[in-house]
Structures are given as structure tokens and as C-alpha cells.
Write a protein that holds these residues in place. Structure first.
Motif, PDB file in Angstrom:
ATOM      1  N   UNK A 239     -23.856  93.496  55.059  1.00  0.00           N
ATOM      2  CA  UNK A 239     -22.470  93.403  55.571  1.00  0.00           C
ATOM      3  C   UNK A 239     -22.072  91.881  55.812  1.00  0.00           C
ATOM      4  N   UNK A 240     -23.371  91.236  56.438  1.00  0.00           N
ATOM      5  CA  UNK A 240     -22.922  89.639  56.773  1.00  0.00           C
ATOM      6  C   UNK A 240     -22.540  88.973  55.348  1.00  0.00           C
TER       7      UNK A 240
ATOM      8  N   UNK B  15     -15.002  85.353  52.388  1.00  0.00           N
ATOM      9  CA  UNK B  15     -14.228  84.157  52.725  1.00  0.00           C
ATOM     10  C   UNK B  15     -14.654  82.862  52.050  1.00  0.00           C
ATOM     11  N   UNK B  16     -15.491  83.305  50.778  1.00  0.00           N
ATOM     12  CA  UNK B  16     -15.494  82.551  49.548  1.00  0.00           C
ATOM     13  C   UNK B  16     -17.117  81.586  50.230  1.00  0.00           C
ATOM     14  N   UNK B  17     -17.821  82.140  50.969  1.00  0.00           N
ATOM     15  CA  UNK B  17     -18.938  81.292  51.457  1.00  0.00           C
ATOM     16  C   UNK B  17     -20.253  82.342  50.842  1.00  0.00           C
ATOM     17  N   UNK B  18     -20.985  81.512  50.240  1.00  0.00           N
ATOM     18  CA  UNK B  18     -22.009  82.330  49.298  1.00  0.00           C
ATOM     19  C   UNK B  18     -23.347  82.099  50.256  1.00  0.00           C
ATOM     20  N   UNK B  19     -23.753  83.417  50.646  1.00  0.00           N
ATOM     21  CA  UNK B  19     -24.945  83.478  51.407  1.00  0.00           C
ATOM     22  C   UNK B  19     -26.029  84.271  50.373  1.00  0.00           C
TER      23      UNK B  19
ATOM     24  N   UNK C  93     -29.311  67.349  54.604  1.00  0.00           N
ATOM     25  CA  UNK C  93     -29.694  68.672  54.749  1.00  0.00           C
ATOM     26  C   UNK C  93     -29.996  69.085  56.505  1.00  0.00           C
ATOM     27  N   UNK C  94     -30.776  68.174  56.857  1.00  0.00           N
ATOM     28  CA  UNK C  94     -31.133  68.446  58.306  1.00  0.00           C
ATOM     29  C   UNK C  94     -29.886  68.562  59.197  1.00  0.00           C
ATOM     30  N   UNK C  95     -28.993  67.683  58.898  1.00  0.00           N
ATOM     31  CA  UNK C  95     -27.626  67.690  59.653  1.00  0.00           C
ATOM     32  C   UNK C  95     -26.907  68.978  59.356  1.00  0.00           C
ATOM     33  N   UNK C  96     -26.965  69.433  57.941  1.00  0.00           N
ATOM     34  CA  UNK C  96     -25.973  70.570  57.606  1.00  0.00           C
ATOM     35  C   UNK C  96     -26.901  71.782  58.790  1.00  0.00           C
ATOM     36  N   UNK C  97     -27.740  71.946  58.698  1.00  0.00           N
ATOM     37  CA  UNK C  97     -28.786  73.167  59.276  1.00  0.00           C
ATOM     38  C   UNK C  97     -28.450  72.962  60.896  1.00  0.00           C
ATOM     39  N   UNK C  98     -28.360  71.720  61.207  1.00  0.00           N
ATOM     40  CA  UNK C  98     -27.994  71.468  62.886  1.00  0.00           C
ATOM     41  C   UNK C  98     -26.789  72.143  63.197  1.00  0.00           C
ATOM     42  N   UNK C  99     -25.913  71.824  62.142  1.00  0.00           N
ATOM     43  CA  UNK C  99     -24.383  72.431  62.594  1.00  0.00           C
ATOM     44  C   UNK C  99     -24.414  73.929  62.386  1.00  0.00           C
ATOM     45  N   UNK C 100     -25.316  74.550  61.487  1.00  0.00           N
ATOM     46  CA  UNK C 100     -25.145  75.988  61.627  1.00  0.00           C
ATOM     47  C   UNK C 100     -25.832  76.595  62.730  1.00  0.00           C
ATOM     48  N   UNK C 101     -27.209  75.979  63.054  1.00  0.00           N
ATOM     49  CA  UNK C 101     -27.383  76.561  64.358  1.00  0.00           C
ATOM     50  C   UNK C 101     -26.664  76.510  65.642  1.00  0.00           C
ATOM     51  N   UNK C 102     -25.813  75.318  65.854  1.00  0.00           N
ATOM     52  CA  UNK C 102     -25.092  75.223  66.815  1.00  0.00           C
ATOM     53  C   UNK C 102     -24.035  76.219  66.718  1.00  0.00           C
ATOM     54  N   UNK C 103     -23.641  76.501  65.484  1.00  0.00           N
ATOM     55  CA  UNK C 103     -22.365  77.409  65.359  1.00  0.00           C
ATOM     56  C   UNK C 103     -22.651  79.048  65.583  1.00  0.00           C
TER      57      UNK C 103
ATOM     58  N   UNK D  99     -16.920  76.166  59.314  1.00  0.00           N
ATOM     59  CA  UNK D  99     -18.276  76.676  60.573  1.00  0.00           C
ATOM     60  C   UNK D  99     -17.409  77.791  61.293  1.00  0.00           C
ATOM     61  N   UNK D 100     -16.098  77.582  61.507  1.00  0.00           N
ATOM     62  CA  UNK D 100     -15.571  78.536  62.532  1.00  0.00           C
ATOM     63  C   UNK D 100     -14.991  79.954  61.452  1.00  0.00           C
ATOM     64  N   UNK D 101     -15.163  79.746  60.234  1.00  0.00           N
ATOM     65  CA  UNK D 101     -14.897  81.000  59.348  1.00  0.00           C
ATOM     66  C   UNK D 101     -16.280  81.629  59.494  1.00  0.00           C
ATOM     67  N   UNK D 102     -17.303  80.713  59.192  1.00  0.00           N
ATOM     68  CA  UNK D 102     -18.626  81.593  59.334  1.00  0.00           C
ATOM     69  C   UNK D 102     -19.025  82.186  60.477  1.00  0.00           C
ATOM     70  N   UNK D 103     -18.852  81.497  61.749  1.00  0.00           N
ATOM     71  CA  UNK D 103     -18.847  82.307  62.856  1.00  0.00           C
ATOM     72  C   UNK D 103     -18.016  83.400  63.196  1.00  0.00           C
ATOM     73  N   UNK D 104     -16.723  83.663  62.592  1.00  0.00           N
ATOM     74  CA  UNK D 104     -16.168  84.812  62.900  1.00  0.00           C
ATOM     75  C   UNK D 104     -16.673  85.797  61.684  1.00  0.00           C
ATOM     76  N   UNK D 105     -17.123  85.390  60.509  1.00  0.00           N
ATOM     77  CA  UNK D 105     -17.642  86.475  59.607  1.00  0.00           C
ATOM     78  C   UNK D 105     -18.977  87.007  60.412  1.00  0.00           C
ATOM     79  N   UNK D 106     -19.979  86.221  60.966  1.00  0.00           N
ATOM     80  CA  UNK D 106     -21.143  86.831  61.616  1.00  0.00           C
ATOM     81  C   UNK D 106     -20.824  87.764  62.809  1.00  0.00           C
ATOM     82  N   UNK D 107     -19.832  87.178  63.554  1.00  0.00           N
ATOM     83  CA  UNK D 107     -19.377  88.009  64.634  1.00  0.00           C
ATOM     84  C   UNK D 107     -18.956  89.211  64.278  1.00  0.00           C
ATOM     85  N   UNK D 108     -17.973  89.571  63.112  1.00  0.00           N
ATOM     86  CA  UNK D 108     -17.285  90.498  62.683  1.00  0.00           C
ATOM     87  C   UNK D 108     -18.192  91.641  62.633  1.00  0.00           C
TER      88      UNK D 108
END
Ligand code: PLP
Length: 469
Positions: free
Chosen positions: A401-402, A409-413, A356-366, A457-466
């Protein structure tokens, strides 16, 4: 984005966890499909030639029909590789399995999934075959002892969920009509509901802007002559400053109940959370760090309280005198089946926390360079948080909207829980809670059960950026 991740959608360094041989048994397939968390195995012959796939659903069907009674192998069950599964086999020119890749159109990143391996499966089967399926058994005793020890407590009283464990804790402390219990405004509704069910008043108190938990200062302001207890919730894996809260409670003669449902494993001042209170409670619902399906526990270092909770958990019956009821109690017992799953989860808890720590670290970096994105404030070095759900904050007006952009993109927030004070059922109990309201409106949980790969991660980043740029 972290550079160690390739962007080609490959999900595994090795295909071996996803491969089984045609002569392997059904049980090999079941365990491998659990452990690889893909819900299927690709079946090959001894030279690696792909013969087909077997999904967990197909294996469940086969077991229901008694296939395990016959010498059925995975080769017998192999079906043609379907385009409907999330994974696709990668083959060399000769048709040998050499890798696996995700099918991007099939991927759905769920907000939470239980992490169940062959270890949970074996324990559960063992508990079932022992026929100790109700509220006594070796797994139950072991789970209570081991979980209590992790919380720095000498007694563990396992319950059927993390709501009744809060109720049981407060009932054992004698909280009732006319009493006030200080409860954070940003928490799951069970915290306030259980106080109300005892006829007491939850005093909804604002959270601290750094810890997102109750602070000693806010508690001090909420104390009245009717205050009996403080329910501290270690929100989203973040420990509250328990040394100070304990000292304040002692100075005012108040009980402390710690709700550790979202933070087992977290520490404060070098001690596990749960070790600072008369009674601590935890939940083992399927989205929690440790799961038993449904389940909860109360831990304590006080043997009188432990004895009282055991009695109240079991209808109020005296353990040493059958059918003698001291007072009206409850049936809040956990089953040995649930505890069997829990024992395997405890063996894997540290590894699951590290993941879980590593998953969060990847999201932070992204996401960290995207305007408007924030993360939970860093905590001081006395606090050792854990990651339950990875959290980010975005401007409140952009949050829906986020969520929508990610859902496409089928990512469930998921949004954070609503502040209790914002809901009519609880408003009358609320003090002023501006921080809780603001955090609640801007917070988002990210899927934290599976390691996100470079493509996600790249899809997530584009969704947030959009939405935010
Ligand atoms: C802080 C907190 N307390 C209590 C509960 C209730 O636990 P359960 O769902 O096991 O009843 C939860 C569960 O979501 C929670 O997050």
C-alpha cells in the motif's frame, strides 16, 4: 522535514545552470543539459529575455542530422517552452529568465537514474574518436588501476558486468563440483547463480539483524568439510565485519570473495571493503554508485590470481602467446568505451557519495516520526557504510500500500530483493533464514539519484502517513 528547504517547489538556487545564450553552440547545450540533470536548457538573449527551450532529445536529433557540422546555435534550435517538461521557466515582468520551478504534475521521481555529466560525455567521445572501442585502451588501463587502488588492491581486472566478475573470481579460485560456498540469503540472485553455474552449492545463510550482512557466527555454523569459500556481500552499502570474517576463514582454510557491488567506498576497521579477500567483485550497472553502463571488476592483491583472471577473461588465452589457449575460458572483457565513462565517474565518486548521504538524511528527517517506519540499524564505529539506495522498513503487510500511495504521486519505490530461500529455485540450498526473510518483506528502497526538494518530501510524508497512521 528539514527546515532549510522552501516548500514553493523551486528547484534551483540559481537559474544559471539551466540557461544558455542564443549564440551558444549545440555542444554547450548538450553539456549544460547533462550537468543540470534536467535534460534541457532555457535559451535567452544576452539581456536574459527568454527565447525558448532546447531539450537533450532535440539536440540528439540535431546531431543525428549533422547540425554540428554547420554553425548551428541554440538560438536556431530553440522551441517554444513546452508544458510537457518537468521544469518551467520563471520570468520577471519584462520576460527575463529569473528562476526555474518544477511542474508538479510532470514530476516523476525515478528509483534510480545514472548521474552522467559533461565529464563522462567528453571521455566517451574521446574514447570513440580514438577508435579504441573494444577491450584495450588507455581508459581501460586507467580505470582498472584507479578502481583497484580505491579498493586497497594492486590489480584490477575489468569485466563486462558484476555477475561475470563473481563467476570469474570463483573460477580463478578453482571452485567447482562438490564445493560449497557460503552465500547470504538476502542478496541479488547473481551471487547464488554464479556458484551454481560452476557446479558448486550455494549455502544460503541468514543475515545479521544489525549489519544485514553475513556474521562470523552464522558463517561458523554453516561450515562443513565441503566448504571452500565464503561470499560476503556488503548489502545496501553496509560493510560486513571483515576483520573477524577474514580470521575465521583463515582458521578454516577458506577463500573469501567480497561482493562490493552495492557498497564501493565503504570501509571497515579503516580499510576499504574489498581489501580483506582473495578477490573482490564490483558491478557498474546503471543503478550503481559508479556506473559504466554495464560493467564489473575483480580486484586482488595476489598477482597469480590476477594473471589467471586476465587469462580466463580472455578465452583462456595466454597473454604472451597469441591463440594458445591454456584452458577453456570466457569472454568477460569490458570495453574501453565503458571504462571511459567509468574514469569520469571515479573523479566524481566522492561527490556522488556525499549527495547520496544527504538524500538519505533528508528522507530520515521526513519519515522518522511516522509510526511503523524504521531505518537500517546504526552500525558500530568500526563500520563506515555508504548510501547506495536509501532504505526504510515498514510493517510487511503495509508495504504494497505504501508503494501504491507513492506511485500515485509518481514517486517510484522498490521493495528489497526477495530472500533467496523464499524462491523455489534456491530453497534446497537454504539454512534457516528468519532475519533475511523478515528484512526482505519489510524493506523499501527510496529514489536516491536526485536530491528531493521540500515539496517531494512533503508528498512522500503524506503518502506514508496515509497508509501507516
Ligand atoms: C550484490 C550484487 N551482486 C552482483 C550483482 C550483479 O551485477 P551486474 O548487474 O553488473 O551483473 C548485483 C547487481 O545488481 C548486486 O547487487
Amino acid at each position: 522535514m528539514p527546515d532549510d528547504l522552501s516548500a514553493d517547489g523551486a528547484v534551483a538556487a540559481s537559474h544559471l545552470p539551466f540557461q544558455a545564450l542564443s549564440g551558444d553552440t549545440l555542444w554547450t547545450g548538450v553539456e549544460r543539459a547533462l550537468d543540470n540533470r534536467a535534460g534541457l536548457v532555457f535559451v535567452t538573449d544576452a539581456d536574459g529575455f527568454l527565447l525558448g527551450q532546447v531539450t537533450l532529445d532535440a539536440m540528439r536529433g540535431a546531431i543525428r542530422e549533422g547540425a554540428h557540422l554547420r554553425p548551428v546555435t541554440l538560438g536556431d534550435l530553440a522551441a517554444p517552452v513546452a508544458a510537457t517538461t518537468a521544469l518551467a521557466p520563471a520570468l520577471d515582468a519584462g520576460g527575463r529568465l529569473v528562476g526555474v520551478t518544477e511542474r508538479s504534475d510532470r514530476r516523476c521521481l525515478a528509483i534510480a537514474e545514472p548521474n552522467l555529466s559533461h565529464a563522462e560525455f567528453r571521455n566517451l567521445l574521446d574514447a570513440f574518436l580514438s577508435t579504441w572501442i573494444s577491450s584495450a585502451g588507455d581508459y581501460l588501463r586507467s580505470f582498472e588501476e584507479r578502481f583497484a587502488e580505491r579498493c586497497g588492491a594492486t590489480h584490477g581486472i575489468a569485466t563486462s558486468n558484476g555477475t561475470v566478475s563473481l563467476h570469474l573470481a570463483m573460477a580463478a579460485l578453482g571452485i567447482g563440483k562438490g564445493d560449497e560456498v557460503i552465500v547470504p540469503d538476502l542478496t541479488f540472485a547473481a551471487c547464488a547463480n554464479t556458484v551454481m553455474q560452476l557446479g558448486a552449492r550455494p549455502i544460503l545463510t541468514d543475515i545479521d539483524p544489525v549489519t544485514w550482512c553475513l556474521s562470523p557466527e552464522a558463517i561458523a555454523r554453516a561450515i562443513t568439510p565441503r566448504t571452500r569459500a565464503v561470499m560476503v556481500v556488503h548489502l545496501f552499502g553496509r560493510p560486513a565485519p571483515m576483520t573477524e570474517i577474514r580470521a575465521l576463514a583463515d582458521a578454516h582454510g577458506l577463500f573469501v570473495i567480497e561482493d562490493c557491488a552495492e557498497a564501493p567506498g565503504a570501509r571497515y576497521d579503516g580499510k576499504p571493503i574489498g581489501a580483506f579477500s582473495e578477490i573482490a567483485s564490483c558491478s557498474f550497472f546503471a543503478n550503481k554508485i559508479v556506473t559504466t553502463g554495464e560493467g564489473g571488476i575483480c580486484t586482488t592483491n595476489n598477482s597469480d590470481l590476477a594473471q589467471r583472471m586476465r587469462m580466463l577473461r580472455d578465452h583462456g588465452m595466454r597473454p604472451e602467446r597469441r591463440y594458445w589457449f591454456e584452458e577453456p575460458g570466457f569472454n568477460y572483457r569490458m570495453t574501453n568505451l565503458a571504462a571511459a565513462i567509468g574514469c569520469a565517474q571515479l573523479d566524481r565518486m566522492d561527490a556522488m557519495l556525499a549527495e547520496r548521504r544527504e538524500i538519505h538524511a533528508r528522507y530520515v528527517a521526513t519519515l522518522r516520526d511516522i509510526p511503523g517506519v524504521g531505518f537500517p540499524p546504526p552500525m558500530d564505529d568500526r563500520s563506515e557504510p555508504v548510501v547506495w539506495f536509501s532504505c526504510v522498513t515498514v510493517p510487511a503487510e503495509a508495504r504494497a500500500a505504501v508503494i501504491k500511495a507513492c506511485a500515485e504521486l509518481r514517486i517510484d519505490l522498490r521493495p528489497f530483493v526477495n530472500s533467496l530461500s523464499s524462491m523455489p529455485a534456491y530453497r534446497r540450498f537454504a539454512r534457516k533464514c528468519p532475519t533475511s526473510v523478515a528484512v526482505s518483506r519489510s524493506g523499501l528502497h527510496l529514489p536516491t539519484s536526485r536530491m528531493p526538494d521540500a515539496r517531494i518530501l512533503s508528498m512522500l510524508q503524506s503518502a506514508f502517513r496515509s497508509v501507516l497512521e
